[in-house]
Write an enzyme that holds these catalytic residues in place. Sequence first.
Site, PDB file in Angstrom:
ATOM      1  N   ASN A 107      39.770  33.829  25.686  1.00 53.17           N
ATOM      2  CA  ASN A 107      39.542  35.223  26.067  1.00 53.17           C
ATOM      3  C   ASN A 107      40.412  36.117  25.200  1.00 53.17           C
ATOM      4  OD1 ASN A 107      42.201  35.518  27.361  1.00 53.17           O
ATOM      5  ND2 ASN A 107      41.367  34.061  28.847  1.00 53.17           N
ATOM      6  N   PHE A 116      47.894  37.530  38.819  1.00 53.20           N
ATOM      7  CA  PHE A 116      47.274  38.677  38.153  1.00 53.20           C
ATOM      8  C   PHE A 116      45.759  38.565  38.306  1.00 53.20           C
ATOM      9  CE2 PHE A 116      51.325  39.624  36.635  1.00 53.20           C
ATOM     10  CZ  PHE A 116      51.322  40.764  35.819  1.00 53.20           C
ATOM     11  N   LYS A 158      41.044  37.853  46.223  1.00 51.70           N
ATOM     12  CA  LYS A 158      41.702  36.798  45.461  1.00 51.70           C
ATOM     13  C   LYS A 158      43.056  36.458  46.068  1.00 51.70           C
ATOM     14  CE  LYS A 158      43.195  35.566  40.767  1.00 51.70           C
ATOM     15  NZ  LYS A 158      43.169  35.956  39.329  1.00 51.70           N
TER      16      LYS A 158
END
Length: 398
Positions: free
Chosen positions: A208, A324, A338
């Site tokens: 990424n 994060f 999350k």
Amino acid sequence: MLAGKRILLIIGGGIAAFKSLDLIRRLRERGAVVTPVLTGAAEEFVTPLSTSALAGQKVFRDLFDLTDEAEMGHIELSRAADLVVVAPATADLMAKMAHGHANDLASTLFMATDKRVLIAPAMNVRMWEHAATQRNLATLQGDGILCVGPNEGDMACGEYGPGRMSEPLEIVAAVEAALRDGPLKGKHIIVTSGPTHEPIDPVRYIANRSSGAQGTALALALLALGAEVSFVTGPADVAPPAGAKVVPVQTAREMQEAVAAALPADAAVFAAAVADWRVVSESTSKIKKDGSGALPVLEFAENPDILAGVSQLKTERPMLVVGFAAETDDVLAHATAKRTRKGCDWIVANDVSPDTGIMGGTENAVTVITEDGADVWPRMGKDQVAQKLAAKIAETLA
């Protein structure tokens, strides 16, 4: 920062010893008192006269010097310092340190000291990559020895690769980090950073756009507050933080192993952008087009969930676990879910849509989600985000 701090500088025998003369000057500019020790091999590269002149101190050289032993024995010399720095740390010095040898002044000082030790390795790339050197490094780091570098670049011997001693200012930064006092002194914090690279074949991988800038900034901010930082990083664009224990990895599974090896810790901050999937069967040869127009079929498997794994530990769970969440839509909803799903204490959420310029950029805009709700921070530099988050971590761990 270094005013009045006493540095015992052991200079090993290698061409990088010439950098140690500049290191002495840089340390003294910041107020440090530098006591130099030259190995016999170091004297082949720098002279006692030049070293003493720059340090403004007597140079120590011989374990069996009767005058030195009468005035200040090697035991006292090793303990009078606030920090012992070995630069350059040659393969030979590292081997002696790792195996407890004490057959010269330098190795004896290391064995006799009760202070922290920082090494700056420097050697030929093949020597650095040799299994024996890597075993010695692992032993030293396991014993709590700090390490800065080495860097990658051209060698005096004409080869290229890792093995160049860190530049003097990098070593100074590591010295400052090692000597910092602050609210996180005595606390061990794990920080993950950068992307992971999941191989498809020898030349291709899944990754990424994470640069690792936010993770590095956070590690530096935690170091500035006195923390001991284990920095587990994928192949990032930015340099790792000087003063941290840096563990480079490539894949998610390697990162999971490195995090487990770094435990126990007081806190763990998972800033890395870990690839969610990996290719089940990595090709050992480059996948080629055959002209038929047929596309290669890749079978994927989920990577381990490092954040959830640490958050849900029954033993050795850090007091504070921070994740994060890089999202592109419904940021608050996705990040809140999350946090619940992973079981971590905080989630630091941000919008990484292409038009924000955040992923790979110098700024960030985050929302810190805890059990008390969501705290929206304004857009600011990644260094500022790191400092604010580090202060919040320090307050929580106090």
